[in-house]
Design a protein around this motif. Sequence first.
Motif, mmCIF file in Angstrom:
data_model
loop_
_atom_site.group_PDB
_atom_site.id
_atom_site.type_symbol
_atom_site.label_atom_id
_atom_site.label_comp_id
_atom_site.label_asym_id
_atom_site.label_seq_id
_atom_site.Cartn_x
_atom_site.Cartn_y
_atom_site.Cartn_z
ATOM 1 N N ASN A 11 0.818 -1.227 0.000
ATOM 2 C CA ASN A 11 0.000 0.000 0.000
ATOM 3 C C ASN A 11 0.847 1.271 0.000
ATOM 4 O O ASN A 11 0.689 2.136 -0.863
ATOM 5 N N MET A 12 1.778 1.368 0.975
ATOM 6 C CA MET A 12 2.532 2.619 1.113
ATOM 7 C C MET A 12 3.653 2.704 0.085
ATOM 8 O O MET A 12 3.892 3.770 -0.483
ATOM 9 N N ASP A 35 9.621 -7.301 -3.935
ATOM 10 C CA ASP A 35 8.510 -7.765 -3.096
ATOM 11 C C ASP A 35 8.434 -9.280 -3.245
ATOM 12 O O ASP A 35 8.749 -9.810 -4.321
ATOM 13 N N LEU A 70 8.382 -2.331 4.383
ATOM 14 C CA LEU A 70 7.899 -3.626 4.878
ATOM 15 C C LEU A 70 7.149 -3.398 6.185
ATOM 16 O O LEU A 70 7.405 -2.414 6.882
ATOM 17 N N LYS A 71 6.281 -4.336 6.571
ATOM 18 C CA LYS A 71 5.637 -4.257 7.884
ATOM 19 C C LYS A 71 6.746 -4.265 8.945
ATOM 20 O O LYS A 71 7.773 -4.954 8.776
ATOM 21 N N ILE A 95 10.367 3.544 6.405
ATOM 22 C CA ILE A 95 9.067 4.155 6.731
ATOM 23 C C ILE A 95 8.300 3.272 7.714
ATOM 24 O O ILE A 95 7.112 3.484 7.944
ATOM 25 N N ALA A 96 8.975 2.265 8.279
ATOM 26 C CA ALA A 96 8.273 1.313 9.158
ATOM 27 C C ALA A 96 7.861 1.975 10.474
ATOM 28 O O ALA A 96 8.701 2.542 11.171
ATOM 29 N N ALA A 97 6.583 1.882 10.799
ATOM 30 C CA ALA A 97 6.076 2.498 12.033
ATOM 31 C C ALA A 97 6.791 1.893 13.236
ATOM 32 O O ALA A 97 6.960 0.677 13.332
#
Length: 267
Positions: A11-12, A35, A70-71, A95-97
């Motif tokens: 998504n992101m 991916d 990635l998550k 950008i991983a939370a």
Amino acid sequence: MKTLGFIGGGNMGSAMLGGIIKAGLLKSEDITVADLSQAALDKVKEAHGVNVTTDSADVIKNCDAFIIALKPHIVAPALKPLAELVREDQLIISIAAGKQICQLEEIFGSDKKIVRIMPNTPALVGEGMAGICSNKNVSAEELDEVKKIFESFGEAEIVTEKLIDAVTGVSGSGPAYVFMFIEAMADAAVLEGMPRPQAYKFAAQTVLGSAKMVMETGMHPGALKDMVCSPAGTTIEAVKVLEEKGLRAAVIEAIHECTKKSIELSK
Ligand SMILES: NC(=O)C1=CN([C@@H]2O[C@H](COP(=O)(O)OP(=O)(O)OC[C@H]3O[C@@H](n4cnc5c(N)ncnc54)[C@H](O)[C@@H]3O)[C@@H](O)[C@H]2O)C=CC1
Ligand SMILES: O=C(O)[C@@H]1CCC=N1
């Protein structure tokens, strides 16, 4: 930076990719997406004509900078085995939370150039908002170059890493709350008899226009609200109900919980 890679084209990843290509900052042939999902790769290849691979090592070997999309829980297991491929002059952008710079340094080495960013999905339509911070190995020029990439699909600001959890709460996750608000406004219009497609248009354009007024007039949101509320008019009736039902408290509490979760993810 001449070549850019993405590790994770979900998504992101694909929202940012769409934004970068639309802005013309990099050409499709200079971007590679890795991916594990062939379906995700087919989708980005068809939409943007970028290079694709199922092997993240290809991205690390061939790109000047790469974005980890990635998550959060996948980042270490997927990339620790590839860490020795990373070069000292390469920019690692995560950008991983909840993944702190110090945790990324544990994976890649504290001598590497690490940038941590919290973007959001409106990047896809050129209206993203991103908070950016980095470790000491990243020069001011390099940070500026990364900022420019994120500004090519919206707004971007340098923040301290301490603020990244708040950025996650307000803008990273924020589009979800706004979409819920638009959906609820449209449901209300449907309740009053408006056809659904028209209801989404009326609701979404109202949110877009109101956001633009905040950005472009520089006026306080409360003053802009007051301009809509005629004495004994229609709007104040709705405002009264929203206050009674605790709209502001709900939003503040929701963003606080989201921010807390971002902090928890880093433990
Ligand atoms: N979705 C959003 O609105 C935002 C997400 N983020 C962050 O972005 C990151 C990605 O989130 P989404 O794009 O929503 O997730 P997603 O699940 O849509 O995308 C992740 C992609 O990674 C791929 N993948 C999984 N394991 C892999 C591996 N070992 N090697 C290569 N690819 C692999 C998956 O097939 C998938 O396409 C997360 O860390 C999240 O915190 C940050 C800001 C906003
Ligand atoms: O929900 C999440 O964890 C990610 C991070 C910010 C937006 N989506």
